[in-house]
Design an enzyme around this catalytic site. Sequence first.
Site, short mmCIF file in Angstrom:
data_model
loop_
_atom_site.label_atom_id
_atom_site.label_comp_id
_atom_site.label_asym_id
_atom_site.label_seq_id
_atom_site.Cartn_x
_atom_site.Cartn_y
_atom_site.Cartn_z
N ILE A 30 -26.31 12.38 22.59
CA ILE A 30 -26.26 13.59 23.55
C ILE A 30 -26.88 13.34 24.84
O ILE A 30 -28.32 13.32 24.89
CB ILE A 30 -26.53 14.99 22.83
N PRO A 31 -26.29 12.60 25.85
CA PRO A 31 -27.18 11.89 26.75
C PRO A 31 -27.80 12.77 27.72
O PRO A 31 -27.68 12.67 28.96
CB PRO A 31 -26.15 10.85 27.35
N CYS A 32 -28.98 13.37 27.28
CA CYS A 32 -29.86 14.26 28.03
C CYS A 32 -30.62 13.18 29.18
O CYS A 32 -31.11 13.71 30.13
CB CYS A 32 -30.84 15.15 27.44
N HIS A 33 -30.61 11.94 28.85
CA HIS A 33 -31.27 11.14 29.81
C HIS A 33 -30.52 10.92 30.92
O HIS A 33 -31.01 10.28 31.87
CB HIS A 33 -31.51 9.65 28.89
N ARG A 34 -29.19 11.31 31.10
CA ARG A 34 -28.51 10.98 32.07
C ARG A 34 -28.47 12.68 33.22
O ARG A 34 -27.78 12.35 34.30
CB ARG A 34 -26.82 10.88 31.91
#
Length: 278
Positions: free
Chosen positions: A244-248
Site C-alpha cells: 500500500i504505497p504511502c511512500h508515494r
Amino acid sequence: MSSSDYSRVERAIRFLADHAEEQPSLERVAEEVGLSPFHFQRLFQRWAGVSPKRFLQVLTLAEAKRMLAESRSLLEVSHAVGLSGPGRLHDLFLRLERMTPGEYKAQAEGLMIHWGVAETSFGPALFAALDRGLCGLAFLQDEGLDGALAELRARWPGARLERGEALIRPYAEAFEARMRHGVGQPLSLVLKGTPFQLRTWEALLRVPPGQAVSYRDLATLSGAPGAMRAVGTAVGQNPIAWLIPCHRVIQATGALGQYHWGAPRKQAILAFERARTA
C-alpha cells in the site's frame, strides 16, 4: 454547489441517519429531496465523496458496532439495524471492516497471527499474516522488532501472536518478487481500519509506481477533497508498507515529508521506482 444543492444533501443525510434501520432505497431518498434517483446519486456523490448506498452502509456499520459493544447477539443486532439476518451483517463487516462481526465483537480474540522477520531490498521487515492473508508489513526502525510487534498488537488486540518464519516466507518471497521485478504471486491483504482509512488506502493503490501525489491530490482521489489532514493521518497509519504505497505521497511543495519507516527509506524507494519505470 448552490445553496439548494447543499440543502438537498443535508436533508438526505439527515433522512438516512433517521431512517437507517429501514434501509431506505435510493429511490426513496431521492423522492424525499425531490430529485430523480440518477441526479440525486450524482449530487450526493459529488458532495459527500461516497454513494448514498455506501454512506448508509457506514451508518449501519457504526450502529452495529455500538450494539455489539453492548454484548447483544448477532441476530438481534442484524435485525435492529435493518438487515435481514446475520449473513448480511457478516457481509457488511467483511466489506467495510475486513473482519467478521464475531471477530470485531471479540476484538480479534482467538485469532492467530503468525509473524516473522525477512530481509527485503530495503532492509529487514516484519511480516504478519492471518490464515486468509497478509495483515501487517513493517520495515524495522530504530525501535527494532519490539516496536514493530507493539504496533501489531495495538492494531489486533486480543489476537494471539506466534512466530512462524516458514508460514510468512511465501509472503516475503512474493513481496520481494514484486519489488524487484514488478510481478509475483497474487497477495491477499487483510486490512482493518475505519471506512475513511480503508478508502484512503484503496486510493493509494491507484497511484502508479514511479509517480507521487500530494495530500490534496490523494484527498481528491479518495473522494474527500479538502480533507488533507484526515488523509495525512490515514496515510501515517498504513499497516502494510510498500504494497500500500504511502511512500508515494509528498508535500505540495515537492518536499518528501514524513514516512512511518523513515524519510531516507522513502527517498530510496521513490528513487528505485522512478529508475525502474524510466
